[in-house]
Motif scaffolding. Sequence first.
Motif, PDB file in Angstrom:
ATOM      1  N   ASP A  54    -132.944  54.364  19.761  1.00  0.00           N
ATOM      2  CA  ASP A  54    -132.357  55.451  19.436  1.00  0.00           C
ATOM      3  C   ASP A  54    -131.009  55.175  19.319  1.00  0.00           C
ATOM      4  OD1 ASP A  54    -134.476  57.130  19.537  1.00  0.00           O
ATOM      5  OD2 ASP A  54    -134.299  57.754  21.739  1.00  0.00           O
ATOM      6  N   HIS A  55    -130.316  54.079  19.806  1.00  0.00           N
ATOM      7  CA  HIS A  55    -128.837  54.026  20.139  1.00  0.00           C
ATOM      8  C   HIS A  55    -128.501  52.520  19.368  1.00  0.00           C
ATOM      9  CE1 HIS A  55    -128.216  57.307  22.676  1.00  0.00           C
ATOM     10  NE2 HIS A  55    -129.149  56.926  23.450  1.00  0.00           N
ATOM     11  N   TYR A  56    -129.200  51.534  19.065  1.00  0.00           N
ATOM     12  CA  TYR A  56    -128.657  50.190  18.762  1.00  0.00           C
ATOM     13  C   TYR A  56    -129.871  49.706  17.658  1.00  0.00           C
ATOM     14  CZ  TYR A  56    -125.562  46.264  19.185  1.00  0.00           C
ATOM     15  OH  TYR A  56    -124.765  45.470  19.150  1.00  0.00           O
ATOM     16  N   PRO A  57    -129.081  48.888  16.829  1.00  0.00           N
ATOM     17  CA  PRO A  57    -130.141  48.614  15.746  1.00  0.00           C
ATOM     18  C   PRO A  57    -130.737  47.008  16.110  1.00  0.00           C
ATOM     19  CG  PRO A  57    -127.762  47.814  15.067  1.00  0.00           C
ATOM     20  CD  PRO A  57    -127.877  48.745  16.186  1.00  0.00           C
ATOM     21  N   ASP A  58    -130.139  46.055  16.701  1.00  0.00           N
ATOM     22  CA  ASP A  58    -130.486  45.196  16.904  1.00  0.00           C
ATOM     23  C   ASP A  58    -130.766  44.437  18.315  1.00  0.00           C
ATOM     24  OD1 ASP A  58    -131.825  42.308  16.597  1.00  0.00           O
ATOM     25  OD2 ASP A  58    -130.105  41.291  15.768  1.00  0.00           O
ATOM     26  N   PHE A  59    -131.703  44.634  19.111  1.00  0.00           N
ATOM     27  CA  PHE A  59    -131.708  44.284  20.424  1.00  0.00           C
ATOM     28  C   PHE A  59    -133.001  43.527  21.127  1.00  0.00           C
ATOM     29  CE2 PHE A  59    -134.636  48.036  19.505  1.00  0.00           C
ATOM     30  CZ  PHE A  59    -135.424  47.775  20.240  1.00  0.00           C
ATOM     31  N   ASP A  60    -132.937  43.203  22.384  1.00  0.00           N
ATOM     32  CA  ASP A  60    -134.127  42.792  22.998  1.00  0.00           C
ATOM     33  C   ASP A  60    -134.140  42.936  24.514  1.00  0.00           C
ATOM     34  OD1 ASP A  60    -136.242  41.341  23.468  1.00  0.00           O
ATOM     35  OD2 ASP A  60    -135.281  39.272  23.553  1.00  0.00           O
ATOM     36  N   VAL A  61    -135.165  43.455  24.972  1.00  0.00           N
ATOM     37  CA  VAL A  61    -135.224  43.626  26.656  1.00  0.00           C
ATOM     38  C   VAL A  61    -136.147  42.758  27.026  1.00  0.00           C
ATOM     39  CG1 VAL A  61    -136.115  45.543  27.957  1.00  0.00           C
ATOM     40  CG2 VAL A  61    -135.209  46.222  26.127  1.00  0.00           C
ATOM     41  N   ALA A  62    -135.269  41.747  27.983  1.00  0.00           N
ATOM     42  CA  ALA A  62    -135.870  40.658  28.787  1.00  0.00           C
ATOM     43  C   ALA A  62    -136.148  41.235  30.001  1.00  0.00           C
ATOM     44  CB  ALA A  62    -135.085  39.383  28.466  1.00  0.00           C
ATOM     45  N   TYR A  63    -137.653  41.283  30.470  1.00  0.00           N
ATOM     46  CA  TYR A  63    -137.898  41.435  31.757  1.00  0.00           C
ATOM     47  C   TYR A  63    -137.277  40.309  32.711  1.00  0.00           C
ATOM     48  CZ  TYR A  63    -140.748  42.043  36.226  1.00  0.00           C
ATOM     49  OH  TYR A  63    -140.883  42.132  37.326  1.00  0.00           O
ATOM     50  N   ALA A  64    -136.798  40.806  33.777  1.00  0.00           N
ATOM     51  CA  ALA A  64    -136.164  39.581  34.997  1.00  0.00           C
ATOM     52  C   ALA A  64    -137.363  39.509  35.838  1.00  0.00           C
ATOM     53  CB  ALA A  64    -134.892  40.095  35.410  1.00  0.00           C
ATOM     54  N   SER A  65    -138.074  38.546  35.542  1.00  0.00           N
ATOM     55  CA  SER A  65    -139.278  37.945  36.151  1.00  0.00           C
ATOM     56  C   SER A  65    -139.014  37.840  37.782  1.00  0.00           C
ATOM     57  CB  SER A  65    -140.019  36.871  35.661  1.00  0.00           C
ATOM     58  OG  SER A  65    -139.345  35.600  35.686  1.00  0.00           O
ATOM     59  N   LYS A  66    -137.888  37.358  38.246  1.00  0.00           N
ATOM     60  CA  LYS A  66    -137.516  37.178  39.625  1.00  0.00           C
ATOM     61  C   LYS A  66    -137.922  38.214  40.464  1.00  0.00           C
ATOM     62  CE  LYS A  66    -132.521  38.291  39.432  1.00  0.00           C
ATOM     63  NZ  LYS A  66    -131.283  38.094  39.793  1.00  0.00           N
ATOM     64  N   ALA A  67    -137.778  39.567  39.793  1.00  0.00           N
ATOM     65  CA  ALA A  67    -138.164  40.598  40.672  1.00  0.00           C
ATOM     66  C   ALA A  67    -139.536  40.771  41.081  1.00  0.00           C
ATOM     67  CB  ALA A  67    -137.811  42.015  39.810  1.00  0.00           C
ATOM     68  N   PHE A  68    -140.602  40.564  40.317  1.00  0.00           N
ATOM     69  CA  PHE A  68    -141.926  40.252  40.520  1.00  0.00           C
ATOM     70  C   PHE A  68    -142.501  39.605  39.270  1.00  0.00           C
ATOM     71  CE2 PHE A  68    -146.024  42.086  39.704  1.00  0.00           C
ATOM     72  CZ  PHE A  68    -146.645  41.734  40.805  1.00  0.00           C
ATOM     73  N   LEU A  69    -143.214  38.672  39.786  1.00  0.00           N
ATOM     74  CA  LEU A  69    -143.953  37.937  38.614  1.00  0.00           C
ATOM     75  C   LEU A  69    -145.320  37.316  39.105  1.00  0.00           C
ATOM     76  CD1 LEU A  69    -143.854  37.049  35.836  1.00  0.00           C
ATOM     77  CD2 LEU A  69    -143.132  34.745  36.617  1.00  0.00           C
ATOM     78  N   CYS A  70    -146.379  37.767  38.409  1.00  0.00           N
ATOM     79  CA  CYS A  70    -147.635  36.829  38.568  1.00  0.00           C
ATOM     80  C   CYS A  70    -147.950  36.709  36.872  1.00  0.00           C
ATOM     81  CB  CYS A  70    -148.645  37.548  39.335  1.00  0.00           C
ATOM     82  SG  CYS A  70    -149.044  39.349  38.984  1.00  0.00           S
ATOM     83  N   THR A  71    -149.294  36.319  36.761  1.00  0.00           N
ATOM     84  CA  THR A  71    -149.689  36.160  35.529  1.00  0.00           C
ATOM     85  C   THR A  71    -150.081  37.379  34.988  1.00  0.00           C
ATOM     86  OG1 THR A  71    -152.083  35.742  36.385  1.00  0.00           O
ATOM     87  CG2 THR A  71    -150.916  33.727  35.804  1.00  0.00           C
TER      88      THR A  71
END
Length: 443
Positions: A54-71
Amino acid sequence: MHFYGTASRNGQGHLTIGGVDVVDLAREFGTPLYVMDEELIRQNCRAYVAAFRDHYPDFDVAYASKAFLCTAMAALVAQEGLSLDVVSGGEIATALQAGFPMDRTYFHGNNKTAEEIRLALEAGVGRFVVDSLHELELLNRLAGERGTTARALLRVTPGVEAHTHEYISTGQLDSKFGIPIEGGQALDAARAALQADHVELLGFHCHIGSQIFDLTGYRVAADRMLAFAAAVREETGFTPSELSLGGGLGVRYVEGDRPLPPADLVACLAEAVRSGAAERALPLPKLIVEPGRSIVAEAGTTLYTVGTIKEIPGVRTYLSVDGGMGDNIRPALYHARYECAVANKLDSERTRIVTVVGRYCESGDVLLTDAAVAADVAPGDLLAVFATGAYNYSMASRYNRFPTPAVVFVRDGRADLVVRRETFADMAACDVLPPRFRPRAEA
């Protein structure tokens, strides 16, 4: 009582999450147990993506896996089209095991080892977020040895101090993370990166802290980062094509917390970058954010079985559970606060005030202080602690040789085990007993 995501009360007065009665979860998987609301996690992922569209043409959302990660979490992130922020060889290995597309990963960390960098190069990590001149030199050498070019962002500190706990504030000048803009160190690092034969500098990164409720710091950081980008262009001719402004959006842990929705953060960043870039005649960069806590924190609930209840007249009542600081270190580390409920007695009046403690051999093993619980709470009941999805499982320890808990994802009435409960044998699997320590046979 505040419920998160799909959590609700059923006709028996039990807590349900994802359409599953937590009493049944505890019976099947045991306690302590991390329960993750899969639908809420997916909703949070989609909220970021939708806001950017809705707000920006070129973007990436990268989940910060340190918060919680498993396979399973890595696979979910891939399904939702997000990228992945990793900070160690172990997190890279987990992403690989999940089949995550490695060109969508960002490799962070203030002290990456040569072994980790080699692993990342071999795995095809998408971006190295370079944290120091030493790392830049090491990355350049190791990429050269492989005959490849590492694509990189340079992490800088813009001198913005978010209103947060000092241990989780990372954008100010005095920080172990990043290269300071103030004093010219970041500009020198940019020059060095542009001269490196085996590193391709794409842009810059910053992160101002965590559990942030006021967007002012983000606006200031965006402006300072664009001012820095303009200074680099003036000095070197380089124009960044990517700009990462980190994560840190706050969540609701207790009454009084007023978190902002992802759409507010994205709108703020988009406006700040658009105006700041236009002011300096910079082309709009690809805009990257790295949410972690705001994706998973409120989706997590930890279930415990109530044990000893000890009343000290005129002082306090201690309610002990079968977990504690080993599965949630944040209260001891940050004085973090949570809310709880007796999950099998939600219809009971919450009039008993207790201090919830764990079973670890530390006086500081306190999960909640002055918590209101069911008046008729008793040993054997099920206590639910809410908003434990971030930095609980990921920071869990084996202190006192207690096994780490299992993790289940729940959705649409189904529960899937995604991390099995550790066993005593698992804990001892890496122990080595040299022959000289073995008991001698009796004569």
